[in-house]
Design a protein around this motif. Structure first.
Motif, PDB file in Angstrom:
ATOM      1  N   THR A 141       0.842  -1.200   0.000  1.00 24.23           N
ATOM      2  CA  THR A 141       0.000   0.000   0.000  1.00 24.23           C
ATOM      3  C   THR A 141       0.874   1.245   0.000  1.00 24.23           C
ATOM      4  O   THR A 141       2.076   1.186   0.269  1.00 24.23           O
ATOM      5  CB  THR A 141      -0.915   0.028   1.236  1.00 24.23           C
ATOM      6  N   LEU A 142       0.248   2.371  -0.266  1.00 27.08           N
ATOM      7  CA  LEU A 142       0.941   3.654  -0.239  1.00 27.08           C
ATOM      8  C   LEU A 142       1.579   3.887   1.130  1.00 27.08           C
ATOM      9  O   LEU A 142       2.736   4.301   1.224  1.00 27.08           O
ATOM     10  CB  LEU A 142      -0.034   4.783  -0.572  1.00 27.08           C
ATOM     11  N   GLY A 143       0.847   3.597   2.187  1.00 33.25           N
ATOM     12  CA  GLY A 143       1.385   3.794   3.531  1.00 33.25           C
ATOM     13  C   GLY A 143       2.617   2.951   3.792  1.00 33.25           C
ATOM     14  O   GLY A 143       3.623   3.430   4.331  1.00 33.25           O
ATOM     15  N   VAL A 144       2.562   1.696   3.390  1.00 34.97           N
ATOM     16  CA  VAL A 144       3.712   0.803   3.583  1.00 34.97           C
ATOM     17  C   VAL A 144       4.903   1.272   2.748  1.00 34.97           C
ATOM     18  O   VAL A 144       6.042   1.266   3.211  1.00 34.97           O
ATOM     19  CB  VAL A 144       3.327  -0.655   3.252  1.00 34.97           C
ATOM     20  N   ARG A 145       4.650   1.713   1.516  1.00 34.13           N
ATOM     21  CA  ARG A 145       5.750   2.187   0.666  1.00 34.13           C
ATOM     22  C   ARG A 145       6.424   3.405   1.287  1.00 34.13           C
ATOM     23  O   ARG A 145       7.655   3.517   1.314  1.00 34.13           O
ATOM     24  CB  ARG A 145       5.214   2.516  -0.730  1.00 34.13           C
ATOM     25  N   LEU A 146       5.641   4.336   1.810  1.00 35.38           N
ATOM     26  CA  LEU A 146       6.221   5.533   2.421  1.00 35.38           C
ATOM     27  C   LEU A 146       7.042   5.194   3.658  1.00 35.38           C
ATOM     28  O   LEU A 146       8.134   5.742   3.860  1.00 35.38           O
ATOM     29  CB  LEU A 146       5.131   6.546   2.748  1.00 35.38           C
ATOM     30  N   VAL A 147       6.563   4.286   4.475  1.00 34.77           N
ATOM     31  CA  VAL A 147       7.329   3.869   5.655  1.00 34.77           C
ATOM     32  C   VAL A 147       8.619   3.188   5.214  1.00 34.77           C
ATOM     33  O   VAL A 147       9.681   3.400   5.808  1.00 34.77           O
ATOM     34  CB  VAL A 147       6.486   2.960   6.576  1.00 34.77           C
ATOM     35  N   SER A 148       8.556   2.395   4.147  1.00 36.19           N
ATOM     36  CA  SER A 148       9.741   1.728   3.629  1.00 36.19           C
ATOM     37  C   SER A 148      10.791   2.737   3.157  1.00 36.19           C
ATOM     38  O   SER A 148      11.983   2.603   3.456  1.00 36.19           O
ATOM     39  CB  SER A 148       9.337   0.810   2.470  1.00 36.19           C
ATOM     40  N   LEU A 150      11.067   5.921   4.088  1.00 38.06           N
ATOM     41  CA  LEU A 150      11.561   6.641   5.266  1.00 38.06           C
ATOM     42  C   LEU A 150      12.557   5.792   6.043  1.00 38.06           C
ATOM     43  O   LEU A 150      13.620   6.274   6.457  1.00 38.06           O
ATOM     44  CB  LEU A 150      10.389   7.059   6.158  1.00 38.06           C
ATOM     45  N   ASP A 151      12.262   4.526   6.232  1.00 38.47           N
ATOM     46  CA  ASP A 151      13.156   3.617   6.950  1.00 38.47           C
ATOM     47  C   ASP A 151      14.487   3.474   6.218  1.00 38.47           C
ATOM     48  O   ASP A 151      15.561   3.576   6.822  1.00 38.47           O
ATOM     49  CB  ASP A 151      12.472   2.259   7.100  1.00 38.47           C
ATOM     50  N   ASP A 152      14.432   3.259   4.904  1.00 33.33           N
ATOM     51  CA  ASP A 152      15.640   3.105   4.102  1.00 33.33           C
ATOM     52  C   ASP A 152      16.496   4.374   4.170  1.00 33.33           C
ATOM     53  O   ASP A 152      17.711   4.310   4.391  1.00 33.33           O
ATOM     54  CB  ASP A 152      15.251   2.795   2.652  1.00 33.33           C
ATOM     55  N   ASP A 153      15.851   5.517   4.007  1.00 34.28           N
ATOM     56  CA  ASP A 153      16.585   6.787   4.039  1.00 34.28           C
ATOM     57  C   ASP A 153      17.225   7.033   5.399  1.00 34.28           C
ATOM     58  O   ASP A 153      18.379   7.477   5.489  1.00 34.28           O
ATOM     59  CB  ASP A 153      15.665   7.946   3.683  1.00 34.28           C
ATOM     60  N   THR A 154      16.506   6.748   6.459  1.00 37.82           N
ATOM     61  CA  THR A 154      17.033   6.964   7.810  1.00 37.82           C
ATOM     62  C   THR A 154      18.237   6.066   8.063  1.00 37.82           C
ATOM     63  O   THR A 154      19.259   6.514   8.614  1.00 37.82           O
ATOM     64  CB  THR A 154      15.934   6.722   8.861  1.00 37.82           C
ATOM     65  N   GLN A 155      18.130   4.812   7.662  1.00 35.55           N
ATOM     66  CA  GLN A 155      19.257   3.897   7.862  1.00 35.55           C
ATOM     67  C   GLN A 155      20.487   4.363   7.098  1.00 35.55           C
ATOM     68  O   GLN A 155      21.601   4.361   7.645  1.00 35.55           O
ATOM     69  CB  GLN A 155      18.871   2.482   7.425  1.00 35.55           C
ATOM     70  N   HIS A 156      20.312   4.760   5.837  1.00 33.39           N
ATOM     71  CA  HIS A 156      21.469   5.188   5.050  1.00 33.39           C
ATOM     72  C   HIS A 156      22.055   6.499   5.562  1.00 33.39           C
ATOM     73  O   HIS A 156      23.276   6.693   5.507  1.00 33.39           O
ATOM     74  CB  HIS A 156      21.108   5.279   3.574  1.00 33.39           C
ATOM     75  N   ALA A 157      21.228   7.398   6.055  1.00 33.67           N
ATOM     76  CA  ALA A 157      21.760   8.637   6.645  1.00 33.67           C
ATOM     77  C   ALA A 157      22.597   8.302   7.876  1.00 33.67           C
ATOM     78  O   ALA A 157      23.664   8.891   8.089  1.00 33.67           O
ATOM     79  CB  ALA A 157      20.619   9.590   6.997  1.00 33.67           C
ATOM     80  N   GLY A 158      22.135   7.365   8.670  1.00 33.59           N
ATOM     81  CA  GLY A 158      22.912   6.929   9.838  1.00 33.59           C
ATOM     82  C   GLY A 158      24.213   6.267   9.437  1.00 33.59           C
ATOM     83  O   GLY A 158      25.258   6.487  10.076  1.00 33.59           O
ATOM     84  N   GLN A 159      24.182   5.469   8.391  1.00 32.15           N
ATOM     85  CA  GLN A 159      25.412   4.842   7.904  1.00 32.15           C
ATOM     86  C   GLN A 159      26.398   5.891   7.414  1.00 32.15           C
ATOM     87  O   GLN A 159      27.608   5.797   7.682  1.00 32.15           O
ATOM     88  CB  GLN A 159      25.080   3.849   6.787  1.00 32.15           C
ATOM     89  N   ALA A 160      25.895   6.905   6.706  1.00 35.30           N
ATOM     90  CA  ALA A 160      26.775   7.980   6.224  1.00 35.30           C
ATOM     91  C   ALA A 160      27.409   8.712   7.398  1.00 35.30           C
ATOM     92  O   ALA A 160      28.605   9.038   7.370  1.00 35.30           O
ATOM     93  CB  ALA A 160      25.989   8.946   5.334  1.00 35.30           C
ATOM     94  N   ALA A 161      26.640   8.971   8.443  1.00 35.17           N
ATOM     95  CA  ALA A 161      27.182   9.639   9.629  1.00 35.17           C
ATOM     96  C   ALA A 161      28.243   8.770  10.286  1.00 35.17           C
ATOM     97  O   ALA A 161      29.281   9.282  10.754  1.00 35.17           O
ATOM     98  CB  ALA A 161      26.059   9.957  10.615  1.00 35.17           C
ATOM     99  N   TYR A 162      28.021   7.473  10.325  1.00 40.27           N
ATOM    100  CA  TYR A 162      29.003   6.557  10.904  1.00 40.27           C
ATOM    101  C   TYR A 162      30.302   6.575  10.095  1.00 40.27           C
ATOM    102  O   TYR A 162      31.396   6.697  10.660  1.00 40.27           O
ATOM    103  CB  TYR A 162      28.429   5.138  10.964  1.00 40.27           C
ATOM    104  N   VAL A 163      30.184   6.475   8.769  1.00 35.48           N
ATOM    105  CA  VAL A 163      31.385   6.488   7.925  1.00 35.48           C
ATOM    106  C   VAL A 163      32.123   7.815   8.083  1.00 35.48           C
ATOM    107  O   VAL A 163      33.353   7.842   8.144  1.00 35.48           O
ATOM    108  CB  VAL A 163      31.040   6.220   6.436  1.00 35.48           C
TER     109      VAL A 163
END
Length: 168
Positions: A141-148, A150-163
């Motif tokens: 659904t649209l809701g699930v896609r948006l959460v997906s 957001l989750d993906d973006d948040t994880q990658h932003a955290g990984q970038a901060a770690y690197v």
């Protein structure tokens, strides 16, 4: 709180995460990998932005990816291929993402984020139940896609901060 406000709150936190991960770094530092085959800060932020640009564009009627319609690709040493979001990239493809500096990453992300936030403001609770991808079981659904996204973006932003914290 309306559902659109909740989504805007979540997606609205990303710009600060992206900016803090790249601000003040050189183009060389953005391309530094902590180990052979590892993702670079530049690739991580490019990828999270490409995912949001690609996935949200698919949800907006008549929209075209900013990656394709703008001049962003040239600032990364890439072609404006709408299908290239970084999924499945090899180590060589990761290293081929050459942002010309933090401004390219921040500018592209800000443009994508602004469009996403503007569109999110139009959503109703009923919109979230609309099926947007039937290739999965259950359909997405649209809701699930948006959460997906957001989750993906948040994880990658955290990984970038770690690197960033590992840069010598």
């Amino acid at each position: 709180m309306r559902v659109s406000e909740l989504l805007i709150e979540g997606f609205g936190r990303l710009p600060d995460l992206v900016e803090s991960a790249v601000e003040g770094l050189s183009a060389e530092q953005l391309r530094w990998a902590p180990a052979p085959g590892a993702n670079t800060i530049g690739w991580l932020v490019w990828h999270l932005t490409r995912v949001q640009d690609d996935h949200v564009t698919d949800l907006i009627d008549g929209a075209e990816q900013l990656w394709v319609s703008g001049d962003w690709a040239a600032r990364f040493g890439l072609k404006p291929d709408p299908d290239d979001t970084g999924y499945g990239h090899t180590a060589a493809q990761v290293l081929a993402v050459h942002p010309d500096g933090p401004e390219a990453l921040i500018g592209y992300f800000e443009a994508v984020s602004a469009r996403t936030l503007e569109w999110l403001a139009t959503l109703t609770e009923q919109d979230l139940d609309r099926v947007v991808d039937e290739r999965w079981d259950p359909p997405v659904t649209l809701g699930v896609r948006l959460v997906s996204v957001l989750d993906d973006d948040t994880q990658h932003a955290g990984q970038a901060a770690y690197v960033r914290g590992l840069i010598p």
